[in-house]
Design a protein around this motif. Structure first.
Motif, PDB file in Angstrom:
ATOM      1  N   UNK A   1       0.837  15.117  -7.193  1.00 28.00           N
ATOM      2  CA  UNK A   1       0.514  14.231  -6.466  1.00 28.00           C
ATOM      3  C   UNK A   1      -0.912  14.652  -5.737  1.00 28.00           C
ATOM      4  N   UNK A   2      -1.867  14.284  -5.820  1.00 24.96           N
ATOM      5  CA  UNK A   2      -3.238  14.616  -4.872  1.00 24.96           C
ATOM      6  C   UNK A   2      -3.825  13.509  -4.388  1.00 24.96           C
ATOM      7  N   UNK A   3      -3.836  13.646  -3.078  1.00 24.00           N
ATOM      8  CA  UNK A   3      -4.364  12.520  -2.144  1.00 24.00           C
ATOM      9  C   UNK A   3      -5.894  12.718  -1.792  1.00 24.00           C
ATOM     10  N   UNK A   4      -6.828  11.640  -2.095  1.00 21.73           N
ATOM     11  CA  UNK A   4      -8.121  11.747  -1.910  1.00 21.73           C
ATOM     12  C   UNK A   4      -8.493  10.514  -1.310  1.00 21.73           C
ATOM     13  N   UNK A   5      -9.307  10.760  -0.207  1.00 21.81           N
ATOM     14  CA  UNK A   5      -9.781   9.873   0.920  1.00 21.81           C
ATOM     15  C   UNK A   5     -10.760   8.682   0.177  1.00 21.81           C
ATOM     16  N   UNK A   6     -10.706   7.614   0.419  1.00 20.58           N
ATOM     17  CA  UNK A   6     -11.587   6.350  -0.161  1.00 20.58           C
ATOM     18  C   UNK A   6     -12.919   6.613   0.936  1.00 20.58           C
TER      19      UNK A   6
ATOM     20  N   UNK B   1      -2.260   3.915   3.088  1.00 23.72           N
ATOM     21  CA  UNK B   1      -3.159   3.487   4.161  1.00 23.72           C
ATOM     22  C   UNK B   1      -3.526   4.398   5.061  1.00 23.72           C
ATOM     23  N   UNK B   2      -2.337   5.336   5.524  1.00 24.23           N
ATOM     24  CA  UNK B   2      -2.416   6.193   6.714  1.00 24.23           C
ATOM     25  C   UNK B   2      -2.368   7.666   6.054  1.00 24.23           C
ATOM     26  N   UNK B   3      -1.883   8.149   4.759  1.00 24.24           N
ATOM     27  CA  UNK B   3      -1.489   9.464   4.323  1.00 24.24           C
ATOM     28  C   UNK B   3      -0.085   9.877   4.775  1.00 24.24           C
ATOM     29  N   UNK B   4       0.638   9.166   5.535  1.00 27.48           N
ATOM     30  CA  UNK B   4       1.962   9.551   6.144  1.00 27.48           C
ATOM     31  C   UNK B   4       2.926   9.064   5.052  1.00 27.48           C
ATOM     32  N   UNK B   5       4.087  10.029   4.859  1.00 25.88           N
ATOM     33  CA  UNK B   5       4.967   9.651   3.792  1.00 25.88           C
ATOM     34  C   UNK B   5       6.574  10.156   4.308  1.00 25.88           C
TER      35      UNK B   5
ATOM     36  N   UNK C   1       9.654  14.245   6.853  1.00 25.50           N
ATOM     37  CA  UNK C   1       8.445  13.604   7.146  1.00 25.50           C
ATOM     38  C   UNK C   1       7.283  14.490   6.668  1.00 25.50           C
ATOM     39  N   UNK C   2       6.275  13.602   6.342  1.00 19.63           N
ATOM     40  CA  UNK C   2       4.910  14.265   5.565  1.00 19.63           C
ATOM     41  C   UNK C   2       3.751  13.598   6.339  1.00 19.63           C
TER      42      UNK C   2
ATOM     43  N   UNK D   1       0.958  -1.261   0.016  1.00 21.25           N
ATOM     44  CA  UNK D   1       0.015   0.042   0.079  1.00 21.25           C
ATOM     45  C   UNK D   1       0.713   1.380   0.015  1.00 21.25           C
ATOM     46  N   UNK D   2       2.202   1.203  -0.530  1.00 19.75           N
ATOM     47  CA  UNK D   2       2.892   2.458  -0.763  1.00 19.75           C
ATOM     48  C   UNK D   2       3.014   2.965  -2.156  1.00 19.75           C
ATOM     49  N   UNK D   3       2.897   4.275  -2.487  1.00 19.90           N
ATOM     50  CA  UNK D   3       3.138   4.695  -3.536  1.00 19.90           C
ATOM     51  C   UNK D   3       4.418   5.383  -3.454  1.00 19.90           C
TER      52      UNK D   3
END
Length: 279
Positions: free
Chosen positions: A273-278, A169-173, A215-216, A102-104
């Motif tokens: 990169x645009x993050x979108x919650x499922x 999975x968490x939005x952390x990166x 860290x993000x 689950x990592x990009x």
């Protein structure tokens, strides 16, 4: 007593100075050889360390569960690029891929110089990083190995490195940067620049030589832009702040078009990169 011959005095001093200079050159050469051997040993020892960690991680994964985790986020990725002065050959190279856990990953490299040499460097850098990371090596270790290759090669050629590792999975990166141009994060209407002007890879190994690690924590609707040094930072921040759509390819094209309208003095590449919650 007869007076000393000034010519002989000068000649004798000159020969002594020449002899001293030769000895100093010899000592300096031995010192450079020792420094070079120490640097080579550092590169090789770190390579073996990273290789052993990679083998251990692969063994751990084989023993672990094969269940695929369900991501909490999806991403939209937009990429645009243009060569310097309209040249179709660019010294920038990028890639993206996802892992089973689950990592990009998004990788962007900018080869030093222009034309074919720069393009060859960036292609080699991206291919090396992607293959090592996909094999299970941590991104930071993969970047250190590539840096070691530059050090051993000792040609002065290199590629900057930008590697984004983002958990869906968490939005952390984590964003790893080595000699790369600034990146940008937009959260709501606030845009911040991340990454400092760090020395490029290839200058040394071990110790203080390594990537900048950032860290993000990204949330639903947050945006991250990786860009090569053909993009103006102030304009990038302004364009990101004013952008109201959800088409990341469109934003990437806007950033590239603005760089082009400003003269296109360097290769320019943008990955958004645009993050979108499922739901």
């Amino acid at each position: 007593p007869e007076a000393a011959d000034p010519g002989k005095e000068l000649f004798g001093t000159g020969r002594m100075v020449e002899a001293l200079n030769r000895e100093l050159d010899t000592v300096a050469g031995r010192h450079q050889d020792r420094s070079r051997r120490e640097e080579e040993r550092t590169v090789i020892s770190r390579y073996l360390l990273h290789l052993s960690r990679l083998l251990g991680e692969n063994a751990r994964q084989l023993r672990g569960s094969l269940a695929t985790p369900q991501p909490a986020y999806t991403v939209k990725l937009g990429v645009a690029a243009r060569g310097r002065g309209g040249n179709r050959l660019s010294g920038d190279r990028g890639a993206s891929f996802r892992t089973e856990d689950g990592r990009l990953f998004v990788v962007l490299c900018d080869g030093a110089g222009a034309g074919e040499p720069a393009a060859a460097e960036s292609v080699l850098a991206v291919d090396t990083l992607v293959e090592l990371i996909q094999a299970g090596m941590p991104a930071e270790n993969a970047m250190e190995l590539l840096n070691g290759m530059y050090v051993l090669r000792d040609t002065g050629s290199f590629s900057t490195m930008d590697v984004l590792e983002l958990s869906l999975l968490s939005g952390q990166g984590t964003l790893y940067k080595w000699g790369a141009a600034p990146s940008y994060v937009r959260s709501g209407n606030a845009v911040r620049r991340v990454g400092s002007a760090a020395p490029p890879p290839g200058l040394g190994a071990g110790g203080s030589f390594g990537p900048e690690v950032l860290r993000l924590n990204l949330w639903d609707g947050d945006m991250l832009v990786l860009a090569s040094d053909g993009i103006d930072p102030v304009e990038a921040e302004s364009l990101m702040r004013d952008f109201g759509g959800t088409d990341m390819k469109a934003l990437a094209n806007i950033l590239i078009d603005r760089a082009w309208s400003d003269g296109g003095a360097d290769d320019a590449t943008v990955a958004v990169v645009w993050l979108k919650e499922l739901r």
